[in-house]
Design a protein around this motif. Structure first.
Motif, PDB file in Angstrom:
ATOM      1  N   GLY A  20       0.789  -1.214   0.000  1.00  0.00           N
ATOM      2  CA  GLY A  20       0.000   0.000   0.000  1.00  0.00           C
ATOM      3  C   GLY A  20       0.822   1.264   0.000  1.00  0.00           C
ATOM      4  N   LEU A  21       2.154   1.158   0.016  1.00  0.00           N
ATOM      5  CA  LEU A  21       3.035   2.311   0.052  1.00  0.00           C
ATOM      6  C   LEU A  21       3.674   2.527  -1.312  1.00  0.00           C
ATOM      7  CD1 LEU A  21       4.857   1.635   3.453  1.00  0.00           C
ATOM      8  CD2 LEU A  21       2.936   3.180   3.044  1.00  0.00           C
ATOM      9  N   THR A  22       4.073   3.768  -1.591  1.00  0.00           N
ATOM     10  CA  THR A  22       4.803   4.058  -2.817  1.00  0.00           C
ATOM     11  C   THR A  22       6.201   3.454  -2.718  1.00  0.00           C
ATOM     12  OG1 THR A  22       5.714   6.115  -1.967  1.00  0.00           O
ATOM     13  CG2 THR A  22       3.543   6.233  -3.024  1.00  0.00           C
ATOM     14  N   PRO A  23       6.900   3.304  -3.844  1.00  0.00           N
ATOM     15  CA  PRO A  23       8.262   2.739  -3.792  1.00  0.00           C
ATOM     16  C   PRO A  23       9.188   3.517  -2.860  1.00  0.00           C
ATOM     17  CG  PRO A  23       7.455   2.737  -6.045  1.00  0.00           C
ATOM     18  CD  PRO A  23       6.428   3.466  -5.242  1.00  0.00           C
ATOM     19  N   VAL A  24       9.092   4.864  -2.895  1.00  0.00           N
ATOM     20  CA  VAL A  24       9.948   5.673  -2.027  1.00  0.00           C
ATOM     21  C   VAL A  24       9.609   5.425  -0.557  1.00  0.00           C
ATOM     22  CG1 VAL A  24      10.456   8.029  -1.275  1.00  0.00           C
ATOM     23  CG2 VAL A  24      10.441   7.464  -3.706  1.00  0.00           C
ATOM     24  N   MET A  25       8.312   5.352  -0.246  1.00  0.00           N
ATOM     25  CA  MET A  25       7.929   5.138   1.145  1.00  0.00           C
ATOM     26  C   MET A  25       8.273   3.723   1.611  1.00  0.00           C
ATOM     27  SD  MET A  25       7.137   8.012   2.094  1.00  0.00           S
ATOM     28  CE  MET A  25       6.700   7.560   3.761  1.00  0.00           C
ATOM     29  N   ARG A  26       8.328   2.774   0.663  1.00  0.00           N
ATOM     30  CA  ARG A  26       8.784   1.435   1.050  1.00  0.00           C
ATOM     31  C   ARG A  26      10.259   1.468   1.427  1.00  0.00           C
ATOM     32  NH1 ARG A  26       5.181  -0.477  -3.092  1.00  0.00           N
ATOM     33  NH2 ARG A  26       6.872  -0.660  -4.623  1.00  0.00           N
ATOM     34  N   GLN A  27      11.025   2.288   0.717  1.00  0.00           N
ATOM     35  CA  GLN A  27      12.432   2.449   1.088  1.00  0.00           C
ATOM     36  C   GLN A  27      12.548   3.054   2.494  1.00  0.00           C
ATOM     37  OE1 GLN A  27      14.073   4.902  -2.070  1.00  0.00           O
ATOM     38  NE2 GLN A  27      15.082   3.107  -2.989  1.00  0.00           N
ATOM     39  N   VAL A  59      15.826   5.711  -7.343  1.00  0.00           N
ATOM     40  CA  VAL A  59      17.190   5.802  -6.820  1.00  0.00           C
ATOM     41  C   VAL A  59      17.340   4.872  -5.610  1.00  0.00           C
ATOM     42  CG1 VAL A  59      18.903   7.333  -5.774  1.00  0.00           C
ATOM     43  CG2 VAL A  59      17.432   8.168  -7.629  1.00  0.00           C
ATOM     44  N   ARG A  60      18.429   4.113  -5.596  1.00  0.00           N
ATOM     45  CA  ARG A  60      18.691   3.225  -4.463  1.00  0.00           C
ATOM     46  C   ARG A  60      19.148   4.058  -3.257  1.00  0.00           C
ATOM     47  NH1 ARG A  60      23.343   0.461  -2.879  1.00  0.00           N
ATOM     48  NH2 ARG A  60      24.387   1.189  -4.782  1.00  0.00           N
ATOM     49  N   ARG A  61      18.606   3.746  -2.091  1.00  0.00           N
ATOM     50  CA  ARG A  61      18.954   4.472  -0.863  1.00  0.00           C
ATOM     51  C   ARG A  61      19.330   3.479   0.233  1.00  0.00           C
ATOM     52  NH1 ARG A  61      14.839   7.368  -3.279  1.00  0.00           N
ATOM     53  NH2 ARG A  61      15.226   9.618  -3.521  1.00  0.00           N
ATOM     54  N   GLU A  62      20.312   3.877   1.056  1.00  0.00           N
ATOM     55  CA  GLU A  62      20.745   3.035   2.166  1.00  0.00           C
ATOM     56  C   GLU A  62      21.125   3.919   3.355  1.00  0.00           C
ATOM     57  OE1 GLU A  62      24.005   0.583   1.088  1.00  0.00           O
ATOM     58  OE2 GLU A  62      22.917  -0.508  -0.489  1.00  0.00           O
ATOM     59  N   VAL A  63      20.994   3.358   4.548  1.00  0.00           N
ATOM     60  CA  VAL A  63      21.494   4.044   5.747  1.00  0.00           C
ATOM     61  C   VAL A  63      23.009   3.897   5.756  1.00  0.00           C
ATOM     62  CG1 VAL A  63      21.545   4.050   8.264  1.00  0.00           C
ATOM     63  CG2 VAL A  63      19.384   3.690   7.057  1.00  0.00           C
ATOM     64  N   THR A  64      23.702   5.010   5.625  1.00  0.00           N
ATOM     65  CA  THR A  64      25.165   4.984   5.539  1.00  0.00           C
ATOM     66  C   THR A  64      25.839   5.172   6.883  1.00  0.00           C
ATOM     67  OG1 THR A  64      25.189   7.364   5.046  1.00  0.00           O
ATOM     68  CG2 THR A  64      25.144   5.833   3.173  1.00  0.00           C
ATOM     69  N   ARG A  65      25.130   5.805   7.827  1.00  0.00           N
ATOM     70  CA  ARG A  65      25.741   6.020   9.149  1.00  0.00           C
ATOM     71  C   ARG A  65      24.645   6.359  10.149  1.00  0.00           C
ATOM     72  NH1 ARG A  65      30.160  10.565  11.154  1.00  0.00           N
ATOM     73  NH2 ARG A  65      30.595   9.591  13.157  1.00  0.00           N
ATOM     74  N   VAL A  66      24.828   5.908  11.365  1.00  0.00           N
ATOM     75  CA  VAL A  66      23.926   6.263  12.456  1.00  0.00           C
ATOM     76  C   VAL A  66      24.673   7.189  13.398  1.00  0.00           C
ATOM     77  CG1 VAL A  66      22.517   5.431  14.363  1.00  0.00           C
ATOM     78  CG2 VAL A  66      22.670   4.084  12.262  1.00  0.00           C
ATOM     79  N   LEU A  67      24.147   8.383  13.575  1.00  0.00           N
ATOM     80  CA  LEU A  67      24.759   9.365  14.475  1.00  0.00           C
ATOM     81  C   LEU A  67      24.108   9.265  15.849  1.00  0.00           C
ATOM     82  CD1 LEU A  67      24.770  12.468  12.095  1.00  0.00           C
ATOM     83  CD2 LEU A  67      26.610  10.834  12.472  1.00  0.00           C
ATOM     84  N   THR A  68      24.926   9.227  16.876  1.00  0.00           N
ATOM     85  CA  THR A  68      24.433   9.222  18.252  1.00  0.00           C
ATOM     86  C   THR A  68      25.248  10.233  19.044  1.00  0.00           C
ATOM     87  OG1 THR A  68      25.959   7.574  19.162  1.00  0.00           O
ATOM     88  CG2 THR A  68      24.023   6.740  17.977  1.00  0.00           C
ATOM     89  N   PRO A  69      24.786  10.643  20.226  1.00  0.00           N
ATOM     90  CA  PRO A  69      25.570  11.603  21.005  1.00  0.00           C
ATOM     91  C   PRO A  69      26.995  11.147  21.284  1.00  0.00           C
ATOM     92  CG  PRO A  69      23.356  11.452  21.884  1.00  0.00           C
ATOM     93  CD  PRO A  69      23.461  10.386  20.833  1.00  0.00           C
TER      94      PRO A  69
END
Length: 890
Positions: free
Chosen positions: A15-22, A110-120
């Motif tokens: 039920g989601l668009t391709p971008v929202m599935r990403q 466009v392919r998208r990925e989490v490249t880094r997680v920033l934390t304090p």
């Protein structure tokens, strides 16, 4: 909004668009983080993330669809840094979901990925002070009760500092919490269930959770991360060693597990190769002068006692004349962990003494550090791939200062200076490599082009020349073809469909050479191309992209070479920091007239005409007058070991106590001290019980906090400790407080034997000097005048007999009526006490004759004590009696 968000997230993916599935996939992978989702030139946030970000960043909340079931907000990609840091400082975690393809080069989504997680604990905060550390902490508990072991690991990703320790046995958790309170990490990692639902080292769960309540960001990890089978091999693989024994972790499994869990978190949040984290050090708190979190706060070593106050009240501010960020951080770390090693302290003092005695060499050394930037953090940015061309050039500028610093260091002869000079790596090869590669004025971002110096790569130079001279080259082709063909109207043109082409009018079509290839026929003209023009077109159109690719490759090669030398740079940074610290101490000693303390293994603490370093500097800066120096002598071996200090509020008792502690801290840091002379038998720990505070959140009253801190002192202090107790027992009823204070003084004197300064308003305690042979009474002096009292701020031998509390209240501005009534009530209590004294037994009378309710002033008592009764004539005795009576009535 929350229910709508939950409903949308629970929708079928179809039920989601391709971008929202990403987006949904990224959020499912990082449910505890705010997902910054790259869409073109913006980072967008959706659903609950958007609601939170809009609230915290004051952004406008919009919606992605007409039904408004998908809340949305965003920030510009190029201006995201400020927004990210604001969220991180509030304790949030952020997952950066980037576009992994060029939208222009793909015809699909466009392919998208989490490249880094920033934390304090993992983000590099540009607002972080040069002297500050940004610690990420990891804790683990093994065993239970008396067999429990608490492991702690600390990592400052910005500098690569990585260390671990552990605490064992009964009270291990309390020691761990105290260390966390002293270090103050910004983020804490722990195993799921450690802080809730189970007993921890034999303590109640709520107590365990309360112990770390001051840490804003707490991140639970799966329990399997905190196992030796998983965590220890991670460390060995990272450091490329077969055993951790060489790092001091042999037999310290809990510390190793905590450190391994930290490394796991670095990889899970995609922090890069971590080449600058090239070593792990195990440390023992007992190897330094121990300062618990309470003492660090009470003595204002690093931060002011009350939030919002100026940092000028701290010892760090007073001693910070360092020239480099590394030196500032070492000063901070040294104040928190002064040395207990006599040899180490004496080597530092010897080096400081040599530099103090020679202005030319000392200032030459300090000038040699001009231009030295934060070598550790620049290396950290390179390692985390967040350094641009300008940061790398700044690194080169710092490296360029090192040969001059080494030359200035060679001027000194003391053993400590020599050890710092021997093996000092000036890294001239790295400096040359950077300046040979990076342009003199590089852009902020590598993507802007022009970061690599000309002459490094022939193809890059050709492409740049092509880009710069494109119009001239095209004009040259046009002119040459006009001459060759004789067609004066021939033109070289460009459009997005055909690229570059030669345009010839219909009238001149017959003169077109045979090697021209027709591309398009128009009504009035023909368009052609040539192999040369095609080749040139390809070069021009791809020159910028190819240039950027070559620059990225060359910059990456430079980065790799710098990271291969990370260990060299960190060792040099360590040496520069210590050079800076010792030169700072020498500079201050000369500037402020401080002297070298004598350090030995005795039980003595003696200072002659000493001053409080912080108060003295503040008085100088404000023009508030001269600090009144004072002296003290304690000896844990031969006495006096306990100094009981009485006197009025505002007289200077607390200043005197803190002064003694700060002098000890400075001396054991290897710094000269503000005194005419100081002798110090090494102190193993400083304890302070100063001021009043409560902890309502944990159900602790002011008095409970006071008793808890006092209990920690009495249960752990040794004869080598320094104990400061100020106004103990004031949080409860008078006789309860007096009794507790009395028993505490006796315990410190008889059982512990620690060097103790005990300030009190319970004048009854001064009677202890008659029965405790190693206790000595001191008093802060005042001068009584017709207009009130004057504080002299001088400490002298003997007990005080009055607190002058009402006089201090008058100076504070209490209404006149209140002051008058208080004096009336005081007289009633004095008469009551006098009557009790008359009715008491002779023994009791002797014990109570100098209580806080006695109306005699200390001056009258002193005069009577000095009188030679046998030498007085009757008339002189009567005159003296009349004079004393008039003074009493006055």
């Amino acid at each position: 909004m929350g229910n709508e968000t939950t409903a949308v997230l629970g929708m079928d993916v179809a039920g989601l668009t391709p971008v929202m599935r990403q987006y949904r996939a990224a959020k499912d992978a990082h449910p505890d983080a705010l997902v910054f989702f790259r869409l073109g030139d913006f980072y967008e946030l959706f659903f609950e993330d958007a609601v939170v970000a809009a609230r915290e960043l004051q952004l406008t909340l919009t919606s992605r669809d007409k039904t408004k079931t998908v809340p949305m907000c965003g920030v510009p990609y190029h201006a995201a840094e400020g927004y990210l840091q604001k969220l991180l400082r509030k304790g949030y975690k952020i997952a950066l979901c980037e576009q992994m393809e060029d939208p222009k080069q793909t015809k699909t989504i466009v392919r998208r990925e989490v490249t880094r997680v920033l934390t304090p604990g993992t983000a590099l905060d540009p607002a972080l002070g040069a002297e500050q550390s940004n610690y990420l902490a990891s804790i683990v508990v093994t065993g239970s009760g008396a067999g429990s072991v608490c492991g702690l690991a600390l990592l400052d990703l910005s500098t690569g500092e990585f260390r671990a320790t552990e605490f064992a046995g009964v009270g291990a958790w309390a020691q761990l919490v105290d260390e966390l309170g002293r270090v103050r990490p910004v983020e804490l990692l722990y195993g799921q269930g450690l802080l809730g639902g189970v007993n921890l080292a034999g303590e109640a769960t709520e107590e365990a959770s309360a112990g770390v309540e001051g840490i804003r960001t707490k991140t639970p990890l799966e329990e399997w991360v905190f196992t030796a089978e998983y965590a220890v091999p991670l460390l060995r693989n990272h450091f490329k060693v077969h055993s951790l024994d060489g790092m001091g972790l042999g037999g310290h499994d809990a510390a190793g597990v905590a450190a391994g869990a930290l490394l796991h978190y670095m990889r899970a949040t995609k922090q890069g190769g971590l080449e600058h984290v090239d070593g792990l050090r195990f440390y023992e708190r007992s190897n330094s002068l121990e300062l618990d979190a309470v003492s660090v706060r009470n003595l204002e070593l690093i931060e002011p006692l009350f939030s919002g106050e100026s940092s000028q009240t701290t010892l760090f501010y007073t001693l910070d004349a360092c020239c480099t960020p590394m030196g500032k951080r070492l000063l901070r770390a040294t104040l928190l962990r002064p040395s207990c090693d006599r040899t180490e302290i004496e080597l530092r003092l010897e080096a400081v003494a040599e530099a103090t005695g020679d202005l030319r060499r000392r200032e030459g050394l300090r000038r040699g550090m001009d231009g030295v930037l934060d070598l550790e953090r620049l290396l950290g940015r390179v390692a985390l791939d967040s350094a641009g061309p300008r940061e790398v050039l700044a690194l080169a500028a710092t490296l360029g200062c090192l040969p001059g610093l080494l030359g200035a260091l060679k001027e000194f002869d003391a053993q400590r200076w020599a050890s710092l000079m021997n093996g000092f790596d000036a890294m001239e090869d790295l400096h040359e490599m950077i300046v040979r590669t990076i342009a003199d004025e590089p852009p902020v971002s590598l993507a802007d082009g022009g970061a690599i110096r000309a002459g490094i790569d022939a193809e890059l130079d050709e492409l740049r020349e092509l880009s710069r001279s494109g119009r001239q080259a095209l004009a040259a082709i046009e002119e040459r073809e006009r001459t060759r063909t004789g067609i004066g109207s021939l033109k070289v043109r460009f459009n997005n469909v055909f690229g570059y082409y030669l345009e010839v009018t219909k009238a001149n079509a017959k003169a077109v050479p045979a090697n021209y290839e027709r591309k398009q026929t128009l009504v009035n003209a023909e368009r052609f191309t040539t192999p040369e023009l095609k080749e040139y077109e390809t070069k021009i159109l791809t020159a910028q992209e190819r240039s950027a690719e070559i620059e990225r490759r060359l910059f990456a090669e430079l980065r790799r070479q710098l990271l291969d030398a990370a260990g060299r740079m960190r060792e040099t940074a360590r040496r520069v920091a210590e050079v800076d610290l010792l030169a700072c101490f020498a500079h201050l000693a000369t500037l402020r007239g401080w002297v070298q303390p004598e350090v030995d293994e005795s039980g003595v603490l003696e200072f002659i005409q000493a001053r409080h370093p912080v108060v003295e500097r503040r008085l100088e800066e404000s023009g508030g007058g001269r600090f009144v120096p004072n002296s003290a002598h304690l000896d844990a071996d031969a006495g006096p070991a306990v100094l009981l200090i009485t006197g009025p509020n505002m007289g200077g008792k607390s200043t005197y106590l803190r002064q003694a502690a700060l002098l000890v801290v400075m001396a054991q840091c290897g710094c000269f001290v503000p005194a005419e002379r100081m002798r110090l038998g090494l102190v193993d720990r400083i304890y302070t019980r100063i001021g009043a505070s409560d902890n309502v959140a944990r159900g602790r009253s002011t008095f409970m906090v006071e008793m808890t801190e006092t209990a920690a002192i009495l249960n752990t202090a040794t004869s080598r400790s320094l104990v400061l107790l100020d106004e103990m027992g004031r949080g409860t009823a008078t006789y309860d407080g007096l009794s507790l204070a009395w028993a505490t003084v006796e315990y410190l004197h008889d059982r512990i034997g620690a060097r103790t300064l005990f300030a009190t308003h319970y004048h009854e305690l001064t009677l202890l000097a008659d029965r405790l042979e190693r206790l000595k009474n001191l008093r802060v002096t005042v001068k009584e005048t017709a207009g009130g009292i004057v504080f002299l701020h001088t400490v002298e031998a003997g007990p005080a007999s009055k607190s002058y509390g009402i006089e201090v209240a008058r100076l504070a501005g209490l209404p006149t009526g209140v002051i008058a009534r208080a004096r009336e009530v005081l007289k009633v209590h004095e008469r009551t006490e006098t009557q009790q004294v008359r009715e008491a037994s002779p023994v009791a009378t002797q014990q109570l004759q100098l209580t806080m309710f006695t109306p005699l002033s200390q001056r009258i008592v002193d005069r009577l004590g000095e009188v030679d009764v046998d030498g007085l004539t009757p008339r002189e005795a009567l005159n003296l009696l009349a004079e004393l009576q008039r003074e009493l009535k006055g």
